[in-house]
Motif scaffolding. Structure first.
Motif, PDB file in Angstrom:
ATOM      1  N   ARG A  48      15.684  15.128  38.224  1.00  0.00           N
ATOM      2  CA  ARG A  48      16.843  15.177  39.123  1.00  0.00           C
ATOM      3  C   ARG A  48      17.314  16.598  39.368  1.00  0.00           C
ATOM      4  O   ARG A  48      17.868  16.903  40.433  1.00  0.00           O
ATOM      5  CB  ARG A  48      17.995  14.354  38.529  1.00  0.00           C
ATOM      6  CG  ARG A  48      17.720  12.866  38.435  1.00  0.00           C
ATOM      7  CD  ARG A  48      18.850  12.125  37.761  1.00  0.00           C
ATOM      8  NE  ARG A  48      20.090  12.186  38.521  1.00  0.00           N
ATOM      9  CZ  ARG A  48      21.213  11.593  38.174  1.00  0.00           C
ATOM     10  NH1 ARG A  48      21.255  10.911  37.036  1.00  0.00           N
ATOM     11  NH2 ARG A  48      22.286  11.674  38.918  1.00  0.00           N
ATOM     12  N   ARG A  49      17.107  17.469  38.402  1.00  0.00           N
ATOM     13  CA  ARG A  49      17.611  18.830  38.499  1.00  0.00           C
ATOM     14  C   ARG A  49      16.673  19.759  39.266  1.00  0.00           C
ATOM     15  O   ARG A  49      17.053  20.885  39.597  1.00  0.00           O
ATOM     16  CB  ARG A  49      17.838  19.392  37.096  1.00  0.00           C
ATOM     17  CG  ARG A  49      18.863  18.591  36.294  1.00  0.00           C
ATOM     18  CD  ARG A  49      18.965  19.120  34.880  1.00  0.00           C
ATOM     19  NE  ARG A  49      19.905  18.331  34.069  1.00  0.00           N
ATOM     20  CZ  ARG A  49      20.130  18.517  32.782  1.00  0.00           C
ATOM     21  NH1 ARG A  49      19.452  19.478  32.133  1.00  0.00           N
ATOM     22  NH2 ARG A  49      20.993  17.770  32.134  1.00  0.00           N
ATOM     23  N   LEU A  50      15.453  19.295  39.525  1.00  0.00           N
ATOM     24  CA  LEU A  50      14.487  20.142  40.209  1.00  0.00           C
ATOM     25  C   LEU A  50      14.679  20.119  41.717  1.00  0.00           C
ATOM     26  O   LEU A  50      15.149  19.131  42.279  1.00  0.00           O
ATOM     27  CB  LEU A  50      13.060  19.676  39.879  1.00  0.00           C
ATOM     28  CG  LEU A  50      12.614  19.776  38.422  1.00  0.00           C
ATOM     29  CD1 LEU A  50      11.217  19.185  38.269  1.00  0.00           C
ATOM     30  CD2 LEU A  50      12.646  21.220  37.936  1.00  0.00           C
ATOM     31  N   GLY A  51      14.272  21.194  42.370  1.00  0.00           N
ATOM     32  CA  GLY A  51      14.238  21.214  43.818  1.00  0.00           C
ATOM     33  C   GLY A  51      12.971  20.538  44.320  1.00  0.00           C
ATOM     34  O   GLY A  51      12.126  20.093  43.531  1.00  0.00           O
ATOM     35  N   ASP A  52      12.824  20.465  45.633  1.00  0.00           N
ATOM     36  CA  ASP A  52      11.662  19.787  46.218  1.00  0.00           C
ATOM     37  C   ASP A  52      10.348  20.412  45.768  1.00  0.00           C
ATOM     38  O   ASP A  52       9.381  19.706  45.455  1.00  0.00           O
ATOM     39  CB  ASP A  52      11.752  19.823  47.745  1.00  0.00           C
ATOM     40  CG  ASP A  52      12.861  18.917  48.278  1.00  0.00           C
ATOM     41  OD1 ASP A  52      13.268  18.007  47.531  1.00  0.00           O
ATOM     42  OD2 ASP A  52      13.294  19.120  49.420  1.00  0.00           O
ATOM     43  N   ARG A  53      10.307  21.734  45.713  1.00  0.00           N
ATOM     44  CA  ARG A  53       9.075  22.413  45.314  1.00  0.00           C
ATOM     45  C   ARG A  53       8.720  22.105  43.869  1.00  0.00           C
ATOM     46  O   ARG A  53       7.556  21.839  43.542  1.00  0.00           O
ATOM     47  CB  ARG A  53       9.244  23.918  45.511  1.00  0.00           C
ATOM     48  CG  ARG A  53       7.958  24.704  45.338  1.00  0.00           C
ATOM     49  CD  ARG A  53       8.179  26.164  45.699  1.00  0.00           C
ATOM     50  NE  ARG A  53       6.957  26.931  45.592  1.00  0.00           N
ATOM     51  CZ  ARG A  53       6.866  28.239  45.863  1.00  0.00           C
ATOM     52  NH1 ARG A  53       7.955  28.898  46.260  1.00  0.00           N
ATOM     53  NH2 ARG A  53       5.719  28.869  45.738  1.00  0.00           N
ATOM     54  N   GLY A  54       9.704  22.119  42.988  1.00  0.00           N
ATOM     55  CA  GLY A  54       9.466  21.812  41.584  1.00  0.00           C
ATOM     56  C   GLY A  54       9.016  20.383  41.388  1.00  0.00           C
ATOM     57  O   GLY A  54       8.134  20.101  40.565  1.00  0.00           O
ATOM     58  N   ARG A  55       9.605  19.469  42.150  1.00  0.00           N
ATOM     59  CA  ARG A  55       9.219  18.066  42.042  1.00  0.00           C
ATOM     60  C   ARG A  55       7.782  17.852  42.487  1.00  0.00           C
ATOM     61  O   ARG A  55       7.030  17.094  41.867  1.00  0.00           O
ATOM     62  CB  ARG A  55      10.166  17.200  42.878  1.00  0.00           C
ATOM     63  CG  ARG A  55      11.574  17.114  42.317  1.00  0.00           C
ATOM     64  CD  ARG A  55      12.487  16.322  43.221  1.00  0.00           C
ATOM     65  NE  ARG A  55      13.844  16.255  42.667  1.00  0.00           N
ATOM     66  CZ  ARG A  55      14.855  15.636  43.257  1.00  0.00           C
ATOM     67  NH1 ARG A  55      14.679  15.034  44.433  1.00  0.00           N
ATOM     68  NH2 ARG A  55      16.046  15.627  42.680  1.00  0.00           N
ATOM     69  N   ARG A  56       7.394  18.501  43.564  1.00  0.00           N
ATOM     70  CA  ARG A  56       6.012  18.370  44.029  1.00  0.00           C
ATOM     71  C   ARG A  56       5.023  18.879  42.985  1.00  0.00           C
ATOM     72  O   ARG A  56       3.959  18.293  42.780  1.00  0.00           O
ATOM     73  CB  ARG A  56       5.823  19.121  45.350  1.00  0.00           C
ATOM     74  CG  ARG A  56       6.479  18.446  46.551  1.00  0.00           C
ATOM     75  CD  ARG A  56       5.963  19.029  47.854  1.00  0.00           C
ATOM     76  NE  ARG A  56       6.260  20.452  47.988  1.00  0.00           N
ATOM     77  CZ  ARG A  56       7.359  20.938  48.538  1.00  0.00           C
ATOM     78  NH1 ARG A  56       8.280  20.104  49.017  1.00  0.00           N
ATOM     79  NH2 ARG A  56       7.566  22.233  48.632  1.00  0.00           N
ATOM     80  N   GLY A 162      14.371  11.127  41.189  1.00  0.00           N
ATOM     81  CA  GLY A 162      14.453  11.984  42.368  1.00  0.00           C
ATOM     82  C   GLY A 162      15.215  11.383  43.525  1.00  0.00           C
ATOM     83  O   GLY A 162      15.331  12.017  44.579  1.00  0.00           O
TER      84      GLY A 162
END
Length: 251
Positions: A48-56, A162
């Motif tokens: 939940r704390r990650l941005g889109d790039r980190g999640r990918r 997410g």
């Protein structure tokens, strides 16, 4: 050959069809369940704390680990002369490896829905009632089976963390995927004498054995009813939340 490389079939041939190396909900089993719970809890809140790039990136790494884990099973069984047709990717969990790959390469709600409705409960059921009880902890197939199912549970949990919201409206598409997989599994079972998706029986799975005993010749119908019951449980909270939100918006 070292027992580390034994497959389930080899172990059962050597020790007998009823042999169990670890007990259901015993120390070894509870270790894997506990590890799964810790990883899913940490993953849900961390994602939940990650941005889109980190999640990918996280999903890409998890997908690579899943594919490598599956490849390890095939390479190990081929190298030791123990490969059987049953190792082909026609079990529900194996199919979901490719759904994970699909979502990682092209995020979309249908793939996410399949992972929530099929992958999550299927992998959780496999981990709760493992069919690899004949294998000891220090065994490549035991390690593969446990870790791959944990990662298959973790992937949809990350999607929920997410912000993915399941919707019962997508269930027809999910059922279509299930029907295609079942048809492919049934064809393979017929021509290769396999038991993909446990369509021919429980094969050492404690939960499916109960269904098999309860429904007898109507075993397949019992499996289908279980699927619908699981979906009812999985989607009831989301449907209730949507209805409540609609009522509030009208007032």
């Amino acid at each position: 050959m070292s027992p580390f490389w034994y497959t389930i079939d080899t172990m059962l041939q050597l020790r007998g069809g009823d042999y169990k190396s670890f007990a259901l909900f015993g120390p070894v089993h509870l270790f894997w369940l506990g590890l799964c719970a810790v990883l899913c809890t940490a993953g849900f809140f961390g994602f939940r704390r990650l941005g889109d790039r980190g999640r990918r990136r996280v999903l890409a790494v998890l997908t690579l680990l899943l594919l490598a884990d599956e490849l390890l099973k095939d390479v190990a069984s081929l190298a030791t002369g123990q490969f059987v047709w049953q190792f082909l990717p026609f079990h529900l969990c194996s199919i979901n490896l490719f759904i994970c790959l699909w979502y990682t390469l092209r995020p979309n709600p249908i793939a996410a829905e399949v992972l929530y409705a099929l992958c999550l409960p299927g992998a959780l059921a496999a981990l709760l009632f493992p069919s690899w009880q004949a294998l000891p902890l220090w065994n490549v197939m035991h390690l593969h089976s446990s870790t791959v199912h944990i990662m298959l549970i973790l992937y949809p949990v990350l999607l929920l963390g997410g912000g993915f919201r399941p919707s019962a409206r997508r269930l027809p598409a999910v059922f279509g995927v299930l029907a295609l997989d079942t048809a492919a599994a049934a064809l393979c079972n017929h021509f290769l004498d396999t038991n993909f998706m446990f369509l021919r029986g429980s094969y050492g799975n404690a939960a499916l054995k109960v269904i098999e005993q309860l429904f007898g010749p109507a075993y397949i119908l019992g499996l289908l009813l279980i699927v619908f019951a699981v979906w009812a449980v999985l989607y009831l909270p989301w449907t209730a939340a949507d209805l409540l939100r609609k009522r509030r918006s009208k007032t």
